[in-house]
Scaffold this motif. Structure first.
Motif, PDB file in Angstrom:
ATOM      1  N   ALA A  46       0.833  -1.203   0.000  1.00  0.00           N
ATOM      2  CA  ALA A  46       0.000   0.000   0.000  1.00  0.00           C
ATOM      3  C   ALA A  46       0.870   1.257   0.000  1.00  0.00           C
ATOM      4  O   ALA A  46       0.598   2.222  -0.718  1.00  0.00           O
ATOM      5  N   THR A  47       1.927   1.232   0.804  1.00  0.00           N
ATOM      6  CA  THR A  47       2.821   2.397   0.874  1.00  0.00           C
ATOM      7  C   THR A  47       3.463   2.674  -0.477  1.00  0.00           C
ATOM      8  O   THR A  47       3.549   3.812  -0.928  1.00  0.00           O
ATOM      9  N   ARG A  48       3.907   1.601  -1.150  1.00  0.00           N
ATOM     10  CA  ARG A  48       4.574   1.784  -2.437  1.00  0.00           C
ATOM     11  C   ARG A  48       3.594   2.268  -3.504  1.00  0.00           C
ATOM     12  O   ARG A  48       3.915   3.113  -4.326  1.00  0.00           O
ATOM     13  N   ASP A  98       0.976   4.020  -3.022  1.00  0.00           N
ATOM     14  CA  ASP A  98       0.667   5.423  -2.741  1.00  0.00           C
ATOM     15  C   ASP A  98       1.763   6.325  -3.297  1.00  0.00           C
ATOM     16  O   ASP A  98       1.511   7.430  -3.776  1.00  0.00           O
ATOM     17  N   GLN A  99       2.979   5.833  -3.236  1.00  0.00           N
ATOM     18  CA  GLN A  99       4.129   6.611  -3.698  1.00  0.00           C
ATOM     19  C   GLN A  99       4.278   6.554  -5.220  1.00  0.00           C
ATOM     20  O   GLN A  99       4.597   7.555  -5.867  1.00  0.00           O
ATOM     21  N   GLY A 158       1.889   5.252  -7.547  1.00  0.00           N
ATOM     22  CA  GLY A 158       0.681   5.191  -8.352  1.00  0.00           C
ATOM     23  C   GLY A 158       0.320   6.451  -9.104  1.00  0.00           C
ATOM     24  O   GLY A 158      -0.686   6.484  -9.808  1.00  0.00           O
ATOM     25  N   LYS A 159       1.118   7.484  -8.972  1.00  0.00           N
ATOM     26  CA  LYS A 159       0.875   8.707  -9.738  1.00  0.00           C
ATOM     27  C   LYS A 159       1.329   8.540 -11.185  1.00  0.00           C
ATOM     28  O   LYS A 159       0.992   9.345 -12.044  1.00  0.00           O
ATOM     29  N   GLU A 215      -3.235   3.336  -9.506  1.00  0.00           N
ATOM     30  CA  GLU A 215      -3.288   4.321  -8.425  1.00  0.00           C
ATOM     31  C   GLU A 215      -3.941   3.714  -7.191  1.00  0.00           C
ATOM     32  O   GLU A 215      -4.944   3.000  -7.290  1.00  0.00           O
ATOM     33  N   LEU A 216      -3.360   3.996  -6.014  1.00  0.00           N
ATOM     34  CA  LEU A 216      -3.962   3.560  -4.755  1.00  0.00           C
ATOM     35  C   LEU A 216      -5.109   4.498  -4.397  1.00  0.00           C
ATOM     36  O   LEU A 216      -4.934   5.713  -4.349  1.00  0.00           O
ATOM     37  N   HIS A 235      -6.598   2.482   1.690  1.00  0.00           N
ATOM     38  CA  HIS A 235      -5.949   1.408   2.447  1.00  0.00           C
ATOM     39  C   HIS A 235      -6.498   1.478   3.855  1.00  0.00           C
ATOM     40  O   HIS A 235      -6.437   2.515   4.507  1.00  0.00           O
ATOM     41  N   LEU A 272      -6.689  -3.068   0.563  1.00  0.00           N
ATOM     42  CA  LEU A 272      -6.299  -1.895  -0.203  1.00  0.00           C
ATOM     43  C   LEU A 272      -7.162  -1.875  -1.468  1.00  0.00           C
ATOM     44  O   LEU A 272      -7.538  -2.917  -2.004  1.00  0.00           O
ATOM     45  N   GLN A 290      -7.458  -0.223  -5.307  1.00  0.00           N
ATOM     46  CA  GLN A 290      -6.649   0.430  -6.321  1.00  0.00           C
ATOM     47  C   GLN A 290      -7.408   0.562  -7.627  1.00  0.00           C
ATOM     48  O   GLN A 290      -8.462  -0.052  -7.824  1.00  0.00           O
TER      49      GLN A 290
END
Length: 522
Positions: A73-75, A77-78, A80-81, A87-88, A91, A100, A102
């Motif tokens: 989830a952290t990755r 979020d970082q 997914g732009k 894209e997240l 979560h 999560l 997406q």
């Protein structure tokens, strides 16, 4: 569509009061994936829900898996732009489970597409590399190694631009500072995984290796396992091109992507792009911790001397092969399969001798009698069949109805083994029992095929059995995570080998050493 609660169990049907799961679209590892709708938006767009679901895994690594799920989830979020990474959207934890949500990518993954399409041509491979390498460069610029690049994790968008999207960051890891030098968890898909990653030492070049193997699979439609000659330690993918020509320039790029030794492989996405004659995907000098992107020098482990080679690949079964056995004279191999057949093969030539049909379930186990005249087979159809080797003729069925009563197993037969004297047969079953059958010398004897004893004690299906070389004891292992040693003269257990594996694990295989002093289990 209007229901808020499950009419069966009372659970909430909406996650976070907005995401409605529609159906299960995938399950594996420690998660389940659902197609869903975001009911909070007027357009009710599709989305994907990943649920952390380790319940049926039977493993002591649940904490590690939960940590990986959290990091995914952290990755996302970082990362997914990026337009080529999902894209997240959310979560959270609900009812004690992690989720999560997406972006849903409409389209087909490359593995699905390859099932119905011809192998890729050179231009398609070049297009794939130029499309995906910038994405891989992007994630590497954020100090992340994907660790599971393969056709199943690449989706071609179902729109006009047909861009490729890299999905499933559940195996990804951060590579900050000295992390690249540390041995970590072995993770990924074996067919596509770099050698150093298999030893828990994934580096950025490991993703390039997986991308290269993906290209070889798409070019040939052949499993990567078949494309590598273990005996020679080299890739032989050119043999499988099927009238599909590849220029030397692209072939050299692919060869360098899949080099076994890290220091002979491409070290960065930029190197590959430059060789292909494409623009570099990212300006890696903008990263603050530049040392994180430098692949450490790796001295490959010495390759052990080859002590075996493949002499034949026996092809003929329509489904998975569940079991194999050698005849005592080593001239014949028997195989049992999920296609419900048994095949006999000539060892010297690899030729199929004959096929035996009759079971109505998976053939889970085959075994030759010590004199080499009879083959026994055990099946999910709850029966054991005895076959004449020379003719393939069915001699009798153990566990079938006969004489007005039924002595057989009430569950599928998972394993069989002949006693060293050949006059007795043991069988293991999903019914949690082991049965000992009397054979003797005469198939027409009234007692032939009768149950001598039933060994009960396991609390879950029995998966493997083995007679000791002297024939006095029998070992059995089960899904209950135990191994039992039975005294056959008394019909009771003399030893319980319990919890040799932490957590709940199925023990699938047993074998005695020739002197009977050591028992191995898998």
């Amino acid at each position: 569509d209007s229901n808020k609660y499950c009419q069966n169990c009372g659970s909430k049907l909406l996650l976070k009061d907005r995401y409605r799961p529609l159906n299960l679209i995938g399950q594996g590892g420690f998660g389940r994936t659902f197609l869903a709708i975001d009911e909070d938006k007027p357009s009710r767009p599709y989305c994907v829900i990943k649920q952390f679901f380790p319940a049926a895994q039977g493993t002591n690594n649940i904490n590690k898996a939960a940590e990986l799920f959290e990091k995914e989830a952290t990755r996302l979020d970082q990362l997914g732009k990026h337009s080529q990474i999902p894209e997240l959207m959310a979560h959270f934890t609900q009812d004690g489970r992690q989720y999560l949500v997406q972006e849903f990518i409409p389209g087909q993954n490359l593995a699905e597409g390859l099932n119905i399409e011809a192998p890729y041509k050179e231009e398609e491979i070049r297009g794939l590399l130029k499309n995906l390498l910038p994405v891989v460069g992007f994630i590497h610029s954020h100090n992340v190694i994907h660790r599971d690049i393969k056709p199943e994790n690449i989706i071609r968008r179902q729109n006009s631009d047909r861009q490729l999207v890299l999905v499933d960051f559940g195996a990804a890891k951060y590579a900050l500072g000295t992390a690249l030098l540390k041995t970590g968890t072995t993770i990924g898909t074996p067919e596509y995984t770099a050698p150093e990653q298999n030893r828990g030492k994934a580096v950025f070049a490991s993703d390039l290796y997986s991308l290269g193997v993906t290209c070889l699979h798409l070019l040939t439609k052949v499993s990567p396992f078949e494309l590598f000659d273990v005996g020679e330690g080299t890739w032989v993918w050119r043999r499988y091109l099927q009238n599909n020509s590849v220029s030397e320039k692209l072939a050299d790029v692919l060869d360098k992507l899949v080099e076994n030794a890290v220091n002979r492989r491409y070290q960065s996405v930029n190197e590959v792009m430059e060789t292909l004659g494409a623009d570099a995907p990212v300006n890696l000098t903008l990263i603050q911790d530049k040392t994180a992107l430098q692949t450490p020098k790796v001295t490959p482990a010495p390759v052990p001397s080859q002590t075996w080679k493949c002499i034949h690949t026996l092809i003929g079964h329509q489904k998975w092969v569940c079991s194999v056995a050698f005849s005592k004279d080593d001239k014949i191999v028997a195989s049992g399969s999920e296609d419900e057949t048994i095949k006999l093969w000539e060892v010297d030539s690899g030729r199929e001798i004959l096929t035996m049909r009759g079971h109505s379930g998976y053939v889970n186990s085959v075994a030759f009698s010590p004199d080499g005249k009879i083959l026994a087979s055990g099946s999910d159809d709850k029966t054991i069949r005895l076959w004449e080797i020379n003719t393939g003729k069915l001699l009798c069925i153990l566990g079938d109805w006969g004489r007005g009563e039924y002595f057989g197993h009430s569950g599928g037969v998972t394993a069989i083994a002949f006693h060293p004297d050949g006059k007795t047969l043991a069988s293991a079953s999903k019914d949690k029992n082991v049965k000992i059958w009397r054979l003797g010398d005469d198939i027409y004897d009234a007692n032939f095929g009768k149950v001598m004893m039933t060994l009960s004690g396991h609390s879950r299906p029995v998966r493997a059995i083995a007679f000791s070389p002297d024939g006095k004891t029998l070992a059995s292992s089960s899904e209950d995570n135990t191994i039992k040693i039975w005294d056959l003269s008394l019909g009771n257990t003399v030893k319980n080998l319990c919890n040799y594996y932490q957590g709940v694990h199925y023990i699938y295989a047993l074998a005695f050493s020739p002197d009977g002093k050591i028992l191995a289990s898998g």
